[in-house]
Design a protein around this motif. Structure first.
Motif, PDB file in Angstrom:
ATOM      1  N   GLY A  55       0.820  -1.219   0.000  1.00  0.00           N
ATOM      2  CA  GLY A  55       0.000   0.000   0.000  1.00  0.00           C
ATOM      3  C   GLY A  55       0.846   1.258   0.000  1.00  0.00           C
ATOM      4  N   MET A  71       2.375   1.695  -3.366  1.00  0.00           N
ATOM      5  CA  MET A  71       1.356   2.117  -4.331  1.00  0.00           C
ATOM      6  C   MET A  71       1.155   3.625  -4.222  1.00  0.00           C
ATOM      7  N   GLY A 100     -18.960   0.391  -5.796  1.00  0.00           N
ATOM      8  CA  GLY A 100     -17.860   1.257  -6.224  1.00  0.00           C
ATOM      9  C   GLY A 100     -16.505   0.826  -5.700  1.00  0.00           C
ATOM     10  N   LEU A 127     -13.718  -2.266  -4.965  1.00  0.00           N
ATOM     11  CA  LEU A 127     -13.334  -3.606  -5.421  1.00  0.00           C
ATOM     12  C   LEU A 127     -12.400  -4.325  -4.443  1.00  0.00           C
ATOM     13  N   HIS A 128     -12.116  -3.716  -3.316  1.00  0.00           N
ATOM     14  CA  HIS A 128     -11.179  -4.333  -2.362  1.00  0.00           C
ATOM     15  C   HIS A 128     -11.878  -5.447  -1.581  1.00  0.00           C
ATOM     16  N   ASP A 129     -11.254  -6.634  -1.552  1.00  0.00           N
ATOM     17  CA  ASP A 129     -11.932  -7.714  -0.824  1.00  0.00           C
ATOM     18  C   ASP A 129     -11.028  -8.553   0.079  1.00  0.00           C
ATOM     19  N   ILE A 130      -9.751  -8.234   0.148  1.00  0.00           N
ATOM     20  CA  ILE A 130      -8.854  -9.083   0.944  1.00  0.00           C
ATOM     21  C   ILE A 130      -9.245  -9.023   2.427  1.00  0.00           C
ATOM     22  N   GLY A 131      -9.446  -7.809   2.927  1.00  0.00           N
ATOM     23  CA  GLY A 131      -9.812  -7.652   4.339  1.00  0.00           C
ATOM     24  C   GLY A 131     -11.182  -8.237   4.618  1.00  0.00           C
ATOM     25  N   SER A 162     -18.118  -3.453   4.105  1.00  0.00           N
ATOM     26  CA  SER A 162     -16.693  -3.117   4.075  1.00  0.00           C
ATOM     27  C   SER A 162     -16.439  -2.020   3.044  1.00  0.00           C
ATOM     28  N   LEU A 172     -12.025   2.641   0.490  1.00  0.00           N
ATOM     29  CA  LEU A 172     -11.721   3.921  -0.147  1.00  0.00           C
ATOM     30  C   LEU A 172     -12.487   5.042   0.551  1.00  0.00           C
ATOM     31  N   THR A 173     -11.829   6.172   0.713  1.00  0.00           N
ATOM     32  CA  THR A 173     -12.558   7.312   1.287  1.00  0.00           C
ATOM     33  C   THR A 173     -13.729   7.687   0.372  1.00  0.00           C
ATOM     34  N   GLY A 215     -13.057  -1.517   7.601  1.00  0.00           N
ATOM     35  CA  GLY A 215     -12.229  -1.174   6.439  1.00  0.00           C
ATOM     36  C   GLY A 215     -11.289  -0.063   6.853  1.00  0.00           C
ATOM     37  N   ALA A 216     -10.126  -0.004   6.207  1.00  0.00           N
ATOM     38  CA  ALA A 216      -9.063   0.891   6.666  1.00  0.00           C
ATOM     39  C   ALA A 216      -9.474   2.355   6.934  1.00  0.00           C
ATOM     40  N   ALA A 234     -15.619  -2.640  13.654  1.00  0.00           N
ATOM     41  CA  ALA A 234     -14.515  -3.565  13.965  1.00  0.00           C
ATOM     42  C   ALA A 234     -13.299  -3.141  13.172  1.00  0.00           C
ATOM     43  N   ALA A 250     -10.226  -8.315  11.471  1.00  0.00           N
ATOM     44  CA  ALA A 250     -11.062  -9.508  11.319  1.00  0.00           C
ATOM     45  C   ALA A 250     -11.290 -10.214  12.656  1.00  0.00           C
TER      46      ALA A 250
HETATM   47 CO1  B1M Z   1      -6.408  -0.115  -3.553  1.00  0.00          CO
HETATM   48  N1  B1M Z   1      -6.267   1.483  -2.431  1.00  0.00           N
HETATM   49  N2  B1M Z   1      -7.108   0.968  -5.037  1.00  0.00           N
HETATM   50  N3  B1M Z   1      -6.234  -1.737  -4.618  1.00  0.00           N
HETATM   51  N4  B1M Z   1      -5.353  -0.836  -2.153  1.00  0.00           N
HETATM   52  C1  B1M Z   1      -5.838   1.297  -1.049  1.00  0.00           C
HETATM   53  C2  B1M Z   1      -7.045   1.079  -0.135  1.00  0.00           C
HETATM   54  C3  B1M Z   1      -5.058   2.657  -0.771  1.00  0.00           C
HETATM   55  C4  B1M Z   1      -5.035   3.062   0.726  1.00  0.00           C
HETATM   56  C5  B1M Z   1      -3.631   2.544  -1.367  1.00  0.00           C
HETATM   57  C6  B1M Z   1      -2.806   3.790  -1.198  1.00  0.00           C
HETATM   58  O1  B1M Z   1      -2.954   4.705  -1.976  1.00  0.00           O
HETATM   59  N5  B1M Z   1      -1.975   3.830  -0.186  1.00  0.00           N
HETATM   60  C7  B1M Z   1      -5.868   3.667  -1.670  1.00  0.00           C
HETATM   61  C8  B1M Z   1      -7.073   4.329  -1.015  1.00  0.00           C
HETATM   62  C9  B1M Z   1      -6.849   5.790  -0.704  1.00  0.00           C
HETATM   63  C10 B1M Z   1      -8.057   6.420  -0.137  1.00  0.00           C
HETATM   64  O2  B1M Z   1      -9.172   6.086  -0.362  1.00  0.00           O
HETATM   65  N6  B1M Z   1      -7.802   7.420   0.663  1.00  0.00           N
HETATM   66  C11 B1M Z   1      -6.271   2.763  -2.823  1.00  0.00           C
HETATM   67  C12 B1M Z   1      -6.631   3.220  -4.110  1.00  0.00           C
HETATM   68  C13 B1M Z   1      -6.491   4.708  -4.333  1.00  0.00           C
HETATM   69  C14 B1M Z   1      -7.086   2.364  -5.139  1.00  0.00           C
HETATM   70  C15 B1M Z   1      -7.528   2.739  -6.555  1.00  0.00           C
HETATM   71  C16 B1M Z   1      -8.426   4.001  -6.652  1.00  0.00           C
HETATM   72  C17 B1M Z   1      -6.245   2.892  -7.396  1.00  0.00           C
HETATM   73  C18 B1M Z   1      -6.460   3.383  -8.813  1.00  0.00           C
HETATM   74  O3  B1M Z   1      -7.136   2.748  -9.581  1.00  0.00           O
HETATM   75  N7  B1M Z   1      -5.875   4.511  -9.088  1.00  0.00           N
HETATM   76  C19 B1M Z   1      -8.262   1.457  -7.022  1.00  0.00           C
HETATM   77  C20 B1M Z   1      -9.758   1.502  -6.653  1.00  0.00           C
HETATM   78  C21 B1M Z   1     -10.513   0.348  -7.226  1.00  0.00           C
HETATM   79  C22 B1M Z   1     -11.911   0.261  -6.637  1.00  0.00           C
HETATM   80  O4  B1M Z   1     -12.068  -0.283  -5.569  1.00  0.00           O
HETATM   81  N8  B1M Z   1     -12.877   0.838  -7.321  1.00  0.00           N
HETATM   82  C23 B1M Z   1      -7.569   0.422  -6.188  1.00  0.00           C
HETATM   83  C24 B1M Z   1      -7.403  -0.904  -6.614  1.00  0.00           C
HETATM   84  C25 B1M Z   1      -6.740  -1.876  -5.887  1.00  0.00           C
HETATM   85  C26 B1M Z   1      -6.453  -3.282  -6.430  1.00  0.00           C
HETATM   86  C27 B1M Z   1      -7.582  -3.846  -7.279  1.00  0.00           C
HETATM   87  C28 B1M Z   1      -5.205  -3.208  -7.263  1.00  0.00           C
HETATM   88  C29 B1M Z   1      -6.142  -4.057  -5.101  1.00  0.00           C
HETATM   89  C30 B1M Z   1      -7.368  -4.755  -4.479  1.00  0.00           C
HETATM   90  C31 B1M Z   1      -7.384  -6.254  -4.731  1.00  0.00           C
HETATM   91  C32 B1M Z   1      -8.380  -6.935  -3.846  1.00  0.00           C
HETATM   92  O5  B1M Z   1      -8.795  -6.491  -2.781  1.00  0.00           O
HETATM   93  N9  B1M Z   1      -8.783  -8.098  -4.342  1.00  0.00           N
HETATM   94  C33 B1M Z   1      -5.757  -2.929  -4.160  1.00  0.00           C
HETATM   95  C34 B1M Z   1      -5.044  -3.119  -2.932  1.00  0.00           C
HETATM   96  C35 B1M Z   1      -4.534  -4.518  -2.683  1.00  0.00           C
HETATM   97  C36 B1M Z   1      -4.848  -2.066  -2.003  1.00  0.00           C
HETATM   98  C37 B1M Z   1      -3.983  -2.077  -0.721  1.00  0.00           C
HETATM   99  C38 B1M Z   1      -2.534  -2.046  -1.178  1.00  0.00           C
HETATM  100  C39 B1M Z   1      -4.155  -3.228   0.244  1.00  0.00           C
HETATM  101  C40 B1M Z   1      -5.575  -3.429   0.762  1.00  0.00           C
HETATM  102  C41 B1M Z   1      -5.573  -4.697   1.557  1.00  0.00           C
HETATM  103  O6  B1M Z   1      -5.942  -5.739   1.050  1.00  0.00           O
HETATM  104  N10 B1M Z   1      -5.056  -4.635   2.812  1.00  0.00           N
HETATM  105  C42 B1M Z   1      -4.467  -0.742  -0.008  1.00  0.00           C
HETATM  106  C43 B1M Z   1      -3.388  -0.098   0.862  1.00  0.00           C
HETATM  107  C44 B1M Z   1      -3.488  -0.526   2.308  1.00  0.00           C
HETATM  108  O7  B1M Z   1      -4.565  -0.814   2.823  1.00  0.00           O
HETATM  109  N11 B1M Z   1      -2.403  -0.515   2.999  1.00  0.00           N
HETATM  110  C45 B1M Z   1      -5.124  -0.011  -1.100  1.00  0.00           C
HETATM  111  C46 B1M Z   1      -4.896  -5.822   3.671  1.00  0.00           C
HETATM  112  C47 B1M Z   1      -6.207  -6.130   4.387  1.00  0.00           C
HETATM  113  C48 B1M Z   1      -6.001  -7.356   5.279  1.00  0.00           C
HETATM  114  O8  B1M Z   1      -6.541  -5.024   5.211  1.00  0.00           O
HETATM  115  O9  B1M Z   1      -8.499  -4.373   3.767  1.00  0.00           O
HETATM  116  O10 B1M Z   1      -7.799  -2.916   5.742  1.00  0.00           O
HETATM  117  P1  B1M Z   1      -7.934  -4.255   5.124  1.00  0.00           P
HETATM  118  O11 B1M Z   1      -8.910  -5.127   6.061  1.00  0.00           O
HETATM  119  C49 B1M Z   1      -8.762  -5.244   7.453  1.00  0.00           C
HETATM  120  C50 B1M Z   1      -9.525  -4.174   8.245  1.00  0.00           C
HETATM  121  O12 B1M Z   1      -9.699  -2.961   7.544  1.00  0.00           O
HETATM  122  C51 B1M Z   1     -10.790  -4.846   8.636  1.00  0.00           C
HETATM  123  O13 B1M Z   1     -10.409  -6.201   8.795  1.00  0.00           O
HETATM  124  C52 B1M Z   1      -9.470  -6.540   7.801  1.00  0.00           C
HETATM  125  C53 B1M Z   1      -8.571  -7.661   8.285  1.00  0.00           C
HETATM  126  O14 B1M Z   1      -7.963  -7.386   9.507  1.00  0.00           O
HETATM  127  N12 B1M Z   1     -11.966  -4.833   7.773  1.00  0.00           N
HETATM  128  C54 B1M Z   1     -13.207  -5.014   8.322  1.00  0.00           C
HETATM  129  C55 B1M Z   1     -12.105  -4.727   6.448  1.00  0.00           C
HETATM  130  N13 B1M Z   1     -13.381  -4.833   6.091  1.00  0.00           N
HETATM  131  C56 B1M Z   1     -14.089  -5.012   7.225  1.00  0.00           C
HETATM  132  C57 B1M Z   1     -15.465  -5.197   7.440  1.00  0.00           C
HETATM  133  C58 B1M Z   1     -15.900  -5.363   8.758  1.00  0.00           C
HETATM  134  C59 B1M Z   1     -15.007  -5.337   9.825  1.00  0.00           C
HETATM  135  C60 B1M Z   1     -13.650  -5.173   9.624  1.00  0.00           C
HETATM  136  O15 B1M Z   1     -17.182  -5.542   9.070  1.00  0.00           O
HETATM  137  C61 B1M Z   1     -18.133  -5.803   8.076  1.00  0.00           C
END
Ligand code: B1M
Length: 211
Positions: free
Chosen positions: A49, A52, A98, A100-104, A146, A149-150, A178-179, A195, A198
């Motif tokens: 992240g 990126m 809107g 597409l993030h699904d890993i978390g 979940s 994105l802001t 979500g983050a 939360a 996870a």
């Molecule tokens: Co995206 N992305 N991304 N991305 N991506 C972020 C989120 C970003 C922070 C990266 C960055 O710039 N540093 C940034 C968002 C900025 C913002 O909004 N302020 C960003 C951006 C900008 C984008 C695009 C707009 C990029 C572009 O196209 N220019 C685009 C948007 C696409 C869209 O969604 N429409 C985009 C695309 C992508 C990929 C497709 C390439 C890919 C997603 C693949 C996938 O998910 N299958 C991707 C990825 C991988 C990331 C980062 C690198 C990693 C996210 C992740 O999986 N983290 C991310 C940067 C980051 O987060 N450090 C980033 C690991 C995961 C375990 O953590 O998802 O937070 P997380 O989940 C945690 C908690 O949040 C919580 O529990 C989970 C596990 O502990 N949680 C919940 C989550 N959901 C929950 C629901 C709950 C409870 C807890 O209850 C229901």
């Protein structure tokens, strides 16, 4: 190089073959599955992240890391599961329209399922009508939303508003995460549970069922 560091490196490189092999090697060497998940894989996605954000990594590379992460998590899943036999409750969950993030979200699903919840996972980019139809059909105890994105946080608010306006929110608890989401935002948009990860998602869901 430590097992965990080499796992993180393979994740960042998006090398799924090396990653799954290294995860298996670490397990064989006795490393705990949840340590691998939090200290090597989730930590690695944070690095991805950061890169990126600074433009050191581009979307296709991030996607390769994300796909490799999915394969690694699939290896860990049975080891992280507690495998409770009876249903702890029903959950309908998805990443909002809107987004597409699904890993978390997938990790949250995994933890809920391993705590005995019957989970209907609607996937990503889920529109409000799909949530409403599925809630009608499944009659869940908890709805999970979940957003990563802001720009999709307002869709979380809108989804909750529509669930409540339809009357389907009565007696159902709404969990968000979500983050970019925090407790204050959750309260503001009318969610019942926030939360941060996870593990706490499944813990709070269980507490909610016994409240
Ligand atoms: Co995206 N992305 N991304 N991305 N991506 C972020 C989120 C970003 C922070 C990266 C960055 O710039 N540093 C940034 C968002 C900025 C913002 O909004 N302020 C960003 C951006 C900008 C984008 C695009 C707009 C990029 C572009 O196209 N220019 C685009 C948007 C696409 C869209 O969604 N429409 C985009 C695309 C992508 C990929 C497709 C390439 C890919 C997603 C693949 C996938 O998910 N299958 C991707 C990825 C991988 C990331 C980062 C690198 C990693 C996210 C992740 O999986 N983290 C991310 C940067 C980051 O987060 N450090 C980033 C690991 C995961 C375990 O953590 O998802 O937070 P997380 O989940 C945690 C908690 O949040 C919580 O529990 C989970 C596990 O502990 N949680 C919940 C989550 N959901 C929950 C629901 C709950 C409870 C807890 O209850 C229901």
């Amino acid at each position: 190089m430590s097992d965990l560091q080499s796992i993180t490196d393979a994740l960042i490189a998006g090398d799924d073959n090396a990653l799954t092999q290294k995860v298996q090697d670490a397990l064989d060497a006795g490393t705990n599955a949840s340590t691998i998940l939090s200290e090597a894989l989730i930590a690695g996605m944070d690095i991805v992240g950061g890169r990126m954000e600074t433009g050191e990594m581009f979307i296709p590379e991030v996607l390769m890391s994300a796909m490799a992460m999915g394969e690694a998590v699939a290896i860990l899943k049975p080891l992280l599961a507690e495998g409770e036999a009876t249903s702890a409750g029903k959950v309908v969950i998805g990443t909002v329209k809107g987004d597409l993030h699904d890993i978390g979200k997938n990790l949250v699903v995994m933890m809920l399922e391993s705590s005995g919840f019957d989970v209907t996972d609607l996937g990503v980019d889920v529109n409000i009508d799909t949530f409403l139809t599925t809630i009608r059909e499944k009659n869940p105890d908890i709805i999970g939303l979940s957003a990563l994105l802001t720009t999709t946080m307002p869709m979380m608010r809108e989804t909750i508003a529509q669930i409540n306006a339809s009357g389907l929110g009565d007696g159902v608890k709404i969990m968000v995460g979500g983050a970019p989401v925090d407790q204050a935002f959750a309260r503001e948009i009318g969610a019942d549970i926030y939360a941060s990860d996870a593990g706490s998602a499944s813990k709070l869901a269980k507490e909610m069922m016994h409240a």
